[in-house]
Design an enzyme around this catalytic site. Structure first.
Site, PDB file in Angstrom:
ATOM      1  N   VAL A 248      -5.335   2.210  -0.540  1.00 43.69           N
ATOM      2  CA  VAL A 248      -5.148   1.482  -1.832  1.00 43.69           C
ATOM      3  C   VAL A 248      -5.618  -0.231  -1.772  1.00 43.69           C
ATOM      4  O   VAL A 248      -6.074  -0.733  -2.576  1.00 43.69           O
ATOM      5  CB  VAL A 248      -3.570   1.379  -2.400  1.00 43.69           C
ATOM      6  CG1 VAL A 248      -3.418   0.697  -3.772  1.00 43.69           C
ATOM      7  CG2 VAL A 248      -3.319   3.067  -2.683  1.00 43.69           C
ATOM      8  N   ASP A 249      -5.013  -0.625  -0.814  1.00 45.43           N
ATOM      9  CA  ASP A 249      -5.324  -2.077  -0.539  1.00 45.43           C
ATOM     10  C   ASP A 249      -6.530  -2.299  -0.332  1.00 45.43           C
ATOM     11  O   ASP A 249      -7.195  -3.201  -1.031  1.00 45.43           O
ATOM     12  CB  ASP A 249      -4.587  -2.752   0.904  1.00 45.43           C
ATOM     13  CG  ASP A 249      -3.306  -3.043   0.806  1.00 45.43           C
ATOM     14  OD1 ASP A 249      -2.705  -3.306  -0.448  1.00 45.43           O
ATOM     15  OD2 ASP A 249      -2.482  -3.082   1.666  1.00 45.43           O
ATOM     16  N   MET A 250      -7.708  -1.594   0.472  1.00 40.64           N
ATOM     17  CA  MET A 250      -8.836  -1.929   0.408  1.00 40.64           C
ATOM     18  C   MET A 250      -9.705  -1.716  -0.629  1.00 40.64           C
ATOM     19  O   MET A 250     -10.638  -2.492  -0.976  1.00 40.64           O
ATOM     20  CB  MET A 250      -9.382  -1.041   1.742  1.00 40.64           C
ATOM     21  CG  MET A 250      -8.600  -1.241   3.134  1.00 40.64           C
ATOM     22  SD  MET A 250      -9.013  -2.779   3.999  1.00 40.64           S
ATOM     23  CE  MET A 250     -10.623  -2.323   4.795  1.00 40.64           C
TER      24      MET A 250
ATOM     25  N   GLY B 177      -9.143  -4.442  -3.132  1.00 41.04           N
ATOM     26  CA  GLY B 177     -10.248  -5.668  -2.854  1.00 41.04           C
ATOM     27  C   GLY B 177     -11.593  -5.267  -3.278  1.00 41.04           C
ATOM     28  O   GLY B 177     -12.321  -6.227  -3.853  1.00 41.04           O
TER      29      GLY B 177
ATOM     30  N   ASP C 235       0.792  -1.181   0.247  1.00 40.48           N
ATOM     31  CA  ASP C 235       0.097  -0.006   0.110  1.00 40.48           C
ATOM     32  C   ASP C 235       0.749   1.389  -0.116  1.00 40.48           C
ATOM     33  O   ASP C 235       0.869   2.123  -0.812  1.00 40.48           O
ATOM     34  CB  ASP C 235      -0.807   0.035   1.380  1.00 40.48           C
ATOM     35  CG  ASP C 235      -2.060   1.055   1.151  1.00 40.48           C
ATOM     36  OD1 ASP C 235      -2.982   0.866   0.622  1.00 40.48           O
ATOM     37  OD2 ASP C 235      -1.338   2.089   1.858  1.00 40.48           O
TER      38      ASP C 235
END
Length: 397
Positions: free
Chosen positions: A167-169, A172, A139
Site C-alpha cells: 500500500v505504501d509503495m 507513492g 500500511d
C-alpha cells in the site's frame, strides 16, 4: 535519466509512501529538497535493525537524490523558509495529517497564492474527506481496512499481511502518476493544481478485481493462499523438498493440456471434472491433489525446467538470496552497486523501467540529517548571520 531536470520539489514527507514518491521524482532528474525535523529527522532514520553501516537500511532505500534541510515547521520562521522555497519550486509534497498543514500555513490555498504554478501533492492515510480523515494510518492498518488482509493467506489461518509494503509503495507510485499528469497539464495552462492521494484509496484500488466480483455475485471472496478465484490451476504446489514450492499458472485450456502432457496426466484433459476452466474452478482441490502427487516427485528447479520445455508458466518461490543472485535479475541490472559512498558495499534497487536503456539518474545518495541545510538556505540568499540566528532559535539544524 534526467527527464525532470530543472524541476524542483519541496518534500515534507516521511516514512515510506511520500519518500518513495519523491525518490522517484529525484531518480527522474528532479532536484528534491527533503525537509526534516531537527534532531530526529524522518522516522525511518530510526527504523532499525537492520543497519547498513551505521544507518537505517530502510531510510537508505527511500531517500537517494535528495538534499536534507532541517526545519522546525511549528515555528513561524520555519514556515517562512518553506514559503521562500515554494516561490520558485515546481512541486510541493506533504504527508501531514489533514488540517495540520493549514495550521502550519502550508495549505494549498496559501502556497498556491505564493506560487500559482505550484503543483501541490497531499498524501494522507484515510483521505482528506469523511469521518476518518484525521486518523493516522500505516500500511498494515490499510491492508486491514481496505479488505486486502481478508483475502490474504489460507482459509482458516490467522490474518496475514502482504509481506511487502504494497500500500505504501503503490501510494507513492499513484502520487507520482498524479504529479506527472499535473505537470503535463501545467505545460498547457501554466497553472498549478492540487493532487490528492491516500493509502486507503490505494488499498481500495488494489482490491478492484475482487470487489468487482463481489458486486457482480454478492459472494464474499475466500482466502485461497496462492490460488486465484477465477482460474485453476494457478497456484503454488509442493515439490520434493518440503521447503521448496513452485507456482504453476496454467491460465487457459491450452496451457492446462501442456501441463498434463508435461506431468504425464493426459487423461485429465478429457476428464469431465477438468475439461474447462469453469469446472476446474469447481473441482480445484481434487485437481490440486492429483497434480501435487506428480510435482512432489521433482526438485523445484527440475520441475521448472520440465514445465518450461512444455511452455507452461512456472516459477520457483524464490527467497531473496536467490533473487539477489538470479541471472535474469542481474541481466536486467536491477541491483546497482554504488562506489565511493560512506556505506561500504552499498547497492540500490533501480527503477523498474528504462528510457532509451537508461534507468535512474543517481546524482546523490541518501543524505545525512541536515547535510544540505546551509547549501539550500544559501541558494535562497540567506546570509551566514541569518542562518546562525535561525540555528540559535532551533528553527534549523
Amino acid at each position: 535519466m534526467n527527464v525532470l531536470s530543472g524541476i524542483t520539489v519541496v518534500d515534507i514527507t516521511q516514512n515510506v509512501a511520500g519518500p518513495f514518491c519523491s525518490q522517484l521524482l529525484g531518480d527522474l532528474g528532479a532536484t528534491v529538497i527533503k525537509i526534516e525535523r531537527p534532531g530526529t529527522g524522518d522516522d525511518t532514520r530510526q527504523w532499525h535493525p537492520p543497519k547498513w553501516g551505521e544507518e537505517s537500511a530502510t531510510f537508505l532505500a527511500l531517500n537517494r537524490n535528495k538534499k536534507s534541510l532541517c526545519i522546525d515547521l511549528d515555528s513561524p520562521e520555519g514556515q517562512e523558509i518553506v514559503h521562500d522555497l515554494c516561490k520558485d519550486a515546481d512541486i510541493f509534497i506533504h504527508s501531514l495529517k489533514p488540517g495540520s498543514e493549514e495550521s502550519r500555513q502550508l495549505g494549498y490555498e496559501k502556497l498556491s497564492e505564493i506560487n500559482p504554478s505550484l503543483i501541490y501533492a497531499a498524501i494522507s492515510a484515510f483521505g482528506d474527506k469523511g469521518p476518518m480523515k484525521n486518523k493516522p494510518g500505516y500500511d498494515p492498518l490499510i491492508q486491514a481496512y481496505s479488505g486486502i488482509m481478508s483475502l490474504t493467506g489460507n482459509q482458516g489461518d490467522d490474518p496475514v499481511r502482504v509481506g511487502v509494503s504494497i500500500v505504501d509503495m503503490a501510494t507513492g507510485m499513484w502520487s507520482l502518476i498524479g504529479i506527472l499528469t499535473a505537470l503535463h497539464q501545467r505545460n498547457e495552462t501554466n497553472e498549478g493544481c492540487k493532487v490528492s492521494n491516500s493509502l486507503l484509496e490505494t488499498g481500495v484500488a488494489w482490491v478492484n478485481l475482487q470487489l468487482s466480483n463481489f458486486m457482480a455475485s454478492g459472494n464474499l471472496p475466500k482466502k485461497l493462499g496462492t490460488g486465484m478465484a477465477t482460474t485453476v490451476p494457478y497456484e503454488a504446489f509442493k515439490t520434493k523438498n518440503d521447503d521448496q514450492w513452485a507456482i504453476i499458472a496454467a491460465g487457459n485450456n491450452r496451457l492446462f493440456k501442456n501441463l498434463c502432457d508435461a506431468l504425464e496426466l493426459q487423461e485429465l484433459v478429457e476428464d469431465e471434472r477438468f475439461k474447462t476452466n469453469s469446472v476446474r474452478v469447481q473441482n480445484r482441490y481434487e485437481l490440486r491433489r492429483i497434480i501435487e502427487e506428480k510435482t512432489t516427485q521433482y526438485e523445484v528447479d527440475d520441475l521448472a525446467r520440465v514445465l518450461a520445455e512444455f511452455k507452461v508458466p512456472c516459477s520457483p518461490i524464490n527467497t531473496l538470496d536467490r533473487v539477489y543472485s538470479n541471472e535474469q535479475v542481474n541481466a536486467l541490472q536491477m541491483i546497482r552497486p554504488i562506489e565511493d559512498f560512506r556505506v561500504e558495499d552499498f547497492k540500490v534497487v533501480d527503477l523498474p523501467f528504462r528510457i532509451n536503456e537508461e534507468r535512474a539518474s543517481i546524482r546523490s545518495l541518501p543524505p545525512l540529517l541536515g547535510e544540505q541545510s546551509e547549501e539550500v538556505l544559501a541558494s535562497l540568499n540567506y546570509s551566514k548571520e541569518k542562518m546562525e540566528q535561525l540555528k540559535s532559535k532551533k528553527v534549523i539544524q
